[in-house]
Design a protein around this motif. Structure first.
Motif, PDB file in Angstrom:
ATOM      1  N   ARG A  72      23.626  26.995  68.615  1.00  0.00           N
ATOM      2  CA  ARG A  72      23.257  28.128  68.664  1.00  0.00           C
ATOM      3  C   ARG A  72      21.976  28.118  69.714  1.00  0.00           C
ATOM      4  NH1 ARG A  72      22.050  32.166  70.366  1.00  0.00           N
ATOM      5  NH2 ARG A  72      21.524  34.126  69.777  1.00  0.00           N
ATOM      6  N   THR A  73      21.141  27.283  69.299  1.00  0.00           N
ATOM      7  CA  THR A  73      19.997  27.263  70.231  1.00  0.00           C
ATOM      8  C   THR A  73      20.091  27.003  71.811  1.00  0.00           C
ATOM      9  OG1 THR A  73      19.482  25.040  69.444  1.00  0.00           O
ATOM     10  CG2 THR A  73      18.288  27.067  68.212  1.00  0.00           C
ATOM     11  N   LEU A  74      21.472  26.367  72.006  1.00  0.00           N
ATOM     12  CA  LEU A  74      21.706  25.944  73.396  1.00  0.00           C
ATOM     13  C   LEU A  74      22.131  27.129  74.339  1.00  0.00           C
ATOM     14  CD1 LEU A  74      23.095  22.075  73.127  1.00  0.00           C
ATOM     15  CD2 LEU A  74      20.998  22.942  74.024  1.00  0.00           C
ATOM     16  N   GLU A  75      22.453  28.108  73.722  1.00  0.00           N
ATOM     17  CA  GLU A  75      23.194  29.262  74.432  1.00  0.00           C
ATOM     18  C   GLU A  75      21.878  29.749  75.203  1.00  0.00           C
ATOM     19  OE1 GLU A  75      25.325  31.749  71.572  1.00  0.00           O
ATOM     20  OE2 GLU A  75      26.076  30.354  70.753  1.00  0.00           O
ATOM     21  N   PRO A  76      22.350  30.530  76.429  1.00  0.00           N
ATOM     22  CA  PRO A  76      21.638  31.004  77.214  1.00  0.00           C
ATOM     23  C   PRO A  76      20.160  31.865  76.818  1.00  0.00           C
ATOM     24  CG  PRO A  76      23.789  31.427  78.121  1.00  0.00           C
ATOM     25  CD  PRO A  76      23.757  30.928  76.546  1.00  0.00           C
ATOM     26  N   ASP A  77      20.700  32.929  75.903  1.00  0.00           N
ATOM     27  CA  ASP A  77      19.445  33.737  75.194  1.00  0.00           C
ATOM     28  C   ASP A  77      18.528  32.913  74.816  1.00  0.00           C
ATOM     29  OD1 ASP A  77      21.308  33.035  73.011  1.00  0.00           O
ATOM     30  OD2 ASP A  77      20.853  35.073  72.343  1.00  0.00           O
ATOM     31  N   CYS A  78      18.484  31.612  74.446  1.00  0.00           N
ATOM     32  CA  CYS A  78      17.500  30.913  73.637  1.00  0.00           C
ATOM     33  C   CYS A  78      16.583  30.132  74.758  1.00  0.00           C
ATOM     34  CB  CYS A  78      18.241  30.091  73.029  1.00  0.00           C
ATOM     35  SG  CYS A  78      18.912  30.709  71.441  1.00  0.00           S
ATOM     36  N   SER A  79      16.598  30.621  76.040  1.00  0.00           N
ATOM     37  CA  SER A  79      16.014  29.644  77.097  1.00  0.00           C
ATOM     38  C   SER A  79      14.528  30.075  77.226  1.00  0.00           C
ATOM     39  CB  SER A  79      16.664  29.896  78.532  1.00  0.00           C
ATOM     40  OG  SER A  79      16.494  31.419  78.711  1.00  0.00           O
ATOM     41  N   SER A  80      14.135  31.289  76.661  1.00  0.00           N
ATOM     42  CA  SER A  80      12.541  31.085  76.569  1.00  0.00           C
ATOM     43  C   SER A  80      12.124  31.192  75.201  1.00  0.00           C
ATOM     44  CB  SER A  80      12.044  32.643  77.099  1.00  0.00           C
ATOM     45  OG  SER A  80      13.055  33.384  77.780  1.00  0.00           O
ATOM     46  N   GLN A  93      15.946  19.199  56.489  1.00  0.00           N
ATOM     47  CA  GLN A  93      16.127  20.292  57.778  1.00  0.00           C
ATOM     48  C   GLN A  93      15.041  20.263  58.520  1.00  0.00           C
ATOM     49  OE1 GLN A  93      17.765  23.921  56.360  1.00  0.00           O
ATOM     50  NE2 GLN A  93      19.470  22.913  55.139  1.00  0.00           N
ATOM     51  N   ALA A  94      13.879  20.313  58.200  1.00  0.00           N
ATOM     52  CA  ALA A  94      12.623  20.487  59.201  1.00  0.00           C
ATOM     53  C   ALA A  94      12.524  19.353  59.903  1.00  0.00           C
ATOM     54  CB  ALA A  94      11.372  20.630  58.073  1.00  0.00           C
ATOM     55  N   GLU A  95      12.942  18.069  59.187  1.00  0.00           N
ATOM     56  CA  GLU A  95      12.492  16.752  60.099  1.00  0.00           C
ATOM     57  C   GLU A  95      13.687  16.754  61.226  1.00  0.00           C
ATOM     58  OE1 GLU A  95      10.969  13.847  56.421  1.00  0.00           O
ATOM     59  OE2 GLU A  95      13.176  13.905  56.803  1.00  0.00           O
ATOM     60  N   SER A  96      14.866  17.409  60.858  1.00  0.00           N
ATOM     61  CA  SER A  96      15.920  17.304  61.953  1.00  0.00           C
ATOM     62  C   SER A  96      15.334  18.300  63.007  1.00  0.00           C
ATOM     63  CB  SER A  96      17.291  17.787  61.187  1.00  0.00           C
ATOM     64  OG  SER A  96      17.722  17.021  60.460  1.00  0.00           O
ATOM     65  N   LEU A 101      14.135  19.209  68.530  1.00  0.00           N
ATOM     66  CA  LEU A 101      12.993  19.916  69.643  1.00  0.00           C
ATOM     67  C   LEU A 101      12.520  18.609  70.615  1.00  0.00           C
ATOM     68  CD1 LEU A 101      11.141  22.531  67.161  1.00  0.00           C
ATOM     69  CD2 LEU A 101      13.064  22.912  69.144  1.00  0.00           C
ATOM     70  N   LYS A 102      12.246  17.399  69.810  1.00  0.00           N
ATOM     71  CA  LYS A 102      11.666  16.311  70.590  1.00  0.00           C
ATOM     72  C   LYS A 102      12.701  16.014  71.637  1.00  0.00           C
ATOM     73  CE  LYS A 102       8.931  12.453  69.617  1.00  0.00           C
ATOM     74  NZ  LYS A 102       8.587  11.247  68.712  1.00  0.00           N
ATOM     75  N   ALA A 103      13.907  15.793  71.144  1.00  0.00           N
ATOM     76  CA  ALA A 103      14.814  15.378  72.178  1.00  0.00           C
ATOM     77  C   ALA A 103      14.933  16.166  73.261  1.00  0.00           C
ATOM     78  CB  ALA A 103      16.127  15.234  71.407  1.00  0.00           C
ATOM     79  N   ARG A 104      14.878  17.574  73.090  1.00  0.00           N
ATOM     80  CA  ARG A 104      15.008  18.422  74.231  1.00  0.00           C
ATOM     81  C   ARG A 104      13.513  18.807  74.858  1.00  0.00           C
ATOM     82  NH1 ARG A 104      18.780  22.999  71.054  1.00  0.00           N
ATOM     83  NH2 ARG A 104      20.350  21.712  70.600  1.00  0.00           N
ATOM     84  N   ASN A 105      12.581  18.055  74.442  1.00  0.00           N
ATOM     85  CA  ASN A 105      11.246  18.325  74.999  1.00  0.00           C
ATOM     86  C   ASN A 105      10.567  19.651  74.989  1.00  0.00           C
ATOM     87  OD1 ASN A 105       9.394  16.755  76.256  1.00  0.00           O
ATOM     88  ND2 ASN A 105      10.474  16.550  78.466  1.00  0.00           N
ATOM     89  N   LEU A 106      10.938  20.214  73.499  1.00  0.00           N
ATOM     90  CA  LEU A 106      10.300  21.258  73.159  1.00  0.00           C
ATOM     91  C   LEU A 106       9.539  21.048  72.070  1.00  0.00           C
ATOM     92  CD1 LEU A 106      13.386  23.458  73.482  1.00  0.00           C
ATOM     93  CD2 LEU A 106      11.916  23.576  75.062  1.00  0.00           C
ATOM     94  N   THR A 107       8.437  22.157  71.695  1.00  0.00           N
ATOM     95  CA  THR A 107       7.614  22.134  70.574  1.00  0.00           C
ATOM     96  C   THR A 107       7.678  23.682  69.844  1.00  0.00           C
ATOM     97  OG1 THR A 107       5.755  22.608  71.864  1.00  0.00           O
ATOM     98  CG2 THR A 107       5.752  20.206  71.271  1.00  0.00           C
TER      99      THR A 107
END
Ligand code: AMP
Length: 221
Positions: A72-80, A93-96, A101-107
């Protein structure tokens, strides 16, 4: 902006979450809503979770939940960014989520934990009335119908949901505290965790949240 909302049933998390999402133009991702929709539509995800009684609160296994969130978080509306409601619910779940996020360079921007006294939540639930026909909700003190006891939309007799009874609400709150206390502790170790006092009027709670989030955004530049 990526947000995690924590808080017991009845604390106003849903209402505040919806308003925060509109304010920052980000989608709300509710794993519970994703699962209910998948079950209703009979999708592959729906079939994979059919054996878990989510209507009884039984948890869906972590790997299925995570798969749904990753997709779901890869869908276009999640870009911002997005607001996570009902996820994470467990430490794995929190660890995953951290790993994803780390793998996607996000925080994560912040974890907002909404808090209110048990007695206040019990009181809010006990005044809640729902329309059995169209599902609209009221509160006898804070949001009364135009005519006492009748739905504004279809004029059906309003009802009290059986699980809104004080003893049941207290039990649901105990279960919540037991299950999510470790999660709150997990996030308290980081500087991401913020307690939101959910006792004032919804308008006040909302403006406090916005002040906090704007300050955090400014800090991050
Ligand atoms: P909710 O709408 O958040 O109350 O979720 C409804 C139900 O979906 C929950 O009671 C669980 O059975 C299931 N569910 C939702 N999110 C999760 C999650 N993060 N982990 C495990 N089960 C979940």
């Amino acid at each position: 902006m990526i947000l995690v909302l924590l808080g017991p049933p009845g604390v106003g998390k849903g209402t505040q979450g919806a308003r925060i999402a509109i304010h920052y133009a980000i989608p709300t991702i509710s794993t519970g809503a994703i699962f209910r929709d998948a079950l209703n539509r009979g999708t592959e995800l729906g079939r994979s979770i059919q054996r878990y009684r989510i209507d009884k609160g039984e948890y869906v296994p972590d790997e299925i939940v995570l798969g749904a969130v990753m997709k779901r978080t890869l869908e276009p509306d999640c870009s911002s960014g997005y607001l996570l409601d009902g996820f994470p619910r467990t430490i794995p779940q929190a660890e995953s989520l951290d790993t994803m996020l780390k793998a996607r360079n996000l925080t994560l921007t912040a974890v907002l934990e909404f808090q209110a006294r048990v007695e206040l939540i019990v009181e809010r639930f006990s005044g809640r009335r729902v329309c059995p026909r169209d599902g609209s909700t009221y509160h006898i003190v804070t949001q009364p119908p135009l005519q006492p006891g009748l739905c504004d939309i279809c004029h059906s007799l309003l009802e009290r949901r059986p699980d809104d009874a004080p003893e049941i609400v207290r039990r649901r709150l105990e279960v919540y505290a037991e299950k999510t206390a470790p999660l709150a502790a997990y996030y308290k170790k980081s500087n991401l965790h913020h307690i939101i006092d959910a006792e004032p009027e919804p308008e006040t709670v909302f403006s406090n949240v916005i002040i906090l989030l704007n300050a955090l955004r400014k800090d991050k530049g």
